[in-house]
Design an enzyme around this catalytic site. Sequence first.
Site, mmCIF file in Angstrom:
data_model
loop_
_atom_site.group_PDB
_atom_site.id
_atom_site.type_symbol
_atom_site.label_atom_id
_atom_site.label_comp_id
_atom_site.label_asym_id
_atom_site.label_seq_id
_atom_site.Cartn_x
_atom_site.Cartn_y
_atom_site.Cartn_z
ATOM 1 N N TYR A 84 5.524 12.961 -10.518
ATOM 2 C CA TYR A 84 6.099 11.915 -11.368
ATOM 3 C C TYR A 84 7.514 11.657 -10.884
ATOM 4 O O TYR A 84 8.283 12.593 -10.689
ATOM 5 C CB TYR A 84 6.130 12.372 -12.834
ATOM 6 N N ASP A 91 5.417 -16.395 -2.948
ATOM 7 C CA ASP A 91 4.353 -15.420 -3.205
ATOM 8 C C ASP A 91 3.427 -15.445 -2.001
ATOM 9 O O ASP A 91 2.601 -16.348 -1.858
ATOM 10 C CB ASP A 91 3.609 -15.787 -4.485
ATOM 11 N N LYS A 110 -5.006 -7.088 1.083
ATOM 12 C CA LYS A 110 -5.352 -8.365 1.715
ATOM 13 C C LYS A 110 -5.085 -8.312 3.230
ATOM 14 O O LYS A 110 -5.481 -7.359 3.896
ATOM 15 C CB LYS A 110 -4.614 -9.515 1.023
ATOM 16 N N ARG A 151 -3.930 -0.880 -2.585
ATOM 17 C CA ARG A 151 -3.778 -1.822 -3.688
ATOM 18 C C ARG A 151 -2.429 -1.583 -4.358
ATOM 19 O O ARG A 151 -2.289 -0.763 -5.249
ATOM 20 C CB ARG A 151 -4.924 -1.667 -4.686
#
Length: 422
Positions: free
Chosen positions: A57, A203, A232, A238
Site C-alpha cells: 500500500y 485524450d 490499447k 490496464r
Amino acid sequence: MTLPLPHPALAAADPELAGLVADEELLQAATLRMIPSENYVSGAVLEACGTVLQNKYSEGYPGRRYYEGQQIIDRVERLAVDRAKAVFGVEHANVQPYSGSPANLAVYLAFAEPGDTVMGMSLPMGGHLTHGWGVSATGTWFRGVQYGVRRDTGLIDFDEVRELALKERPKIIFCGGTALPRTIDFAAFAEIAREAGALLVADVAHIAGLIAGGAHPSPVPHADVISTTTHKTLRGPRGAMLMSRAEHAKALDRAVFPGLQGGPHNQTTAAIAVALHEAAQPSFRDYAHAVVANARALAEALLAQGFELVSGGTDNHLILMDLTGRDVPGKVAAKALDRAGIVVNYNTVPYDPRKPFDPSGIRIGTPSLTSRGLGTEHMATVAGWIDRGVSAARSGDEAALTAVRAEVAELMSAYPAPGLTV
C-alpha cells in the site's frame, strides 16, 4: 481441461477459475481479435502485473508517502515516470490513475468547477463518455457541449469547432475519442483553445502507442494536458497516465491523490514501466508503423469488397464501417463475426438513425493482429473473411461462419500471440 503453465498455484487453489482463465487464453489464441482498444501484452508485462508489488500500500508520491517501507516502491514509480517523460517527451507524468475514466475525472477536478462548461466530441460521432456526454458523471456535474463531424466527409469541421468554442467559452476542450479513424489535428485544436481561453486536453488513449512509435503526430507541443490509458496500442497493463507541462503538475497530482484515489496499484505501475521500456525500443517503432500500414491495407481491401467506411478509410489503427448498405445491423454482424472467430464491436456511426445498443456500424482495428505478426499481405484475406461473415449474418448461413472460423484458427496457429502459453 489442463491449465497451461505458468498457473500451477491457481490451478491447485481454484480449479474452476483456473479453467476459465485457460479457456480465455485458448479463445485469444484461436480468434482474430479486431477490437481496436484491445491488444496482446508481452510476457514481461503479464509477469509484472502478478508480482509481490501487489502486496504493498503506497498512498502518496515517491518521497512523500503515508506508509513506511516504500524504498523500493518509490524507485518503481520513479522509473515509470521517468520512462513516460522520455518516451513522450513531456515535462510531467503521473502514472497512478487506475484507468482512463478516472484520469479524465482528475482533469476536471484539477481545472474546473461543477457547472462549468466543457467541450468534447459527441459520443455518437466518435467521442468518449467522459468528454461531457450526458449519461456520464462528466455530463451530470458539468455543462457539456459537443462538436461532431461533417456529414459529407466524416471529418471534424474545425469551423464548427471554433464557432462553438467562441460561443460557449468552455473551461476545457477535449480532443480525441474512441472511433476516430483519421489523424487528430492537435495544432488546430490548440489554436481554437487559445482563442476561446480554454484548457486543451488531448485524450490519446487509443493512439498513445502510435504516438510513442512515431506513427501519429504528438500532442505534446500543443496540448496543456495529455490523458491516456496504458493498454490499447501502447501494449501495457490496464491503467492510465496523465502528462502535462510542468506548470500543471501540482494541480494534476493533487487531483489524482488525494482528490480521487487512495493507494496506487503498484503492480500496475511496474507493468507500465515495462511497457514504456518496450515502447522505447526500435522494434516498437516498427510495430506502430505496421499497425497503421495494416489498417490502411485492410481499409483498401474492404472498400474493394464494397463496404462503406466512415471518412472513406483510416490514418491510424481503426476502421469504422457503416453496414447500412449491406442491410445488416451492426449488432447482428458483430455477433455473427464473433461466431466466425473474428472479434469486433458493434458501434454507432455519425448521424446513425439506429439506437446505440443496436447501431448501424462495426468498429475494427489492427493492433492485436499486428502484435501477432500479421502483415499487409494478410489484409485481403481478413477483408474476405469479414465480407463472408457479414453476408452470412444477413442470410443466416451458420455453416459459412463455421467455415470461416476454421480458416481463422488455422492462420492464427501460425502466428502465436505474445504473452500466451498456447
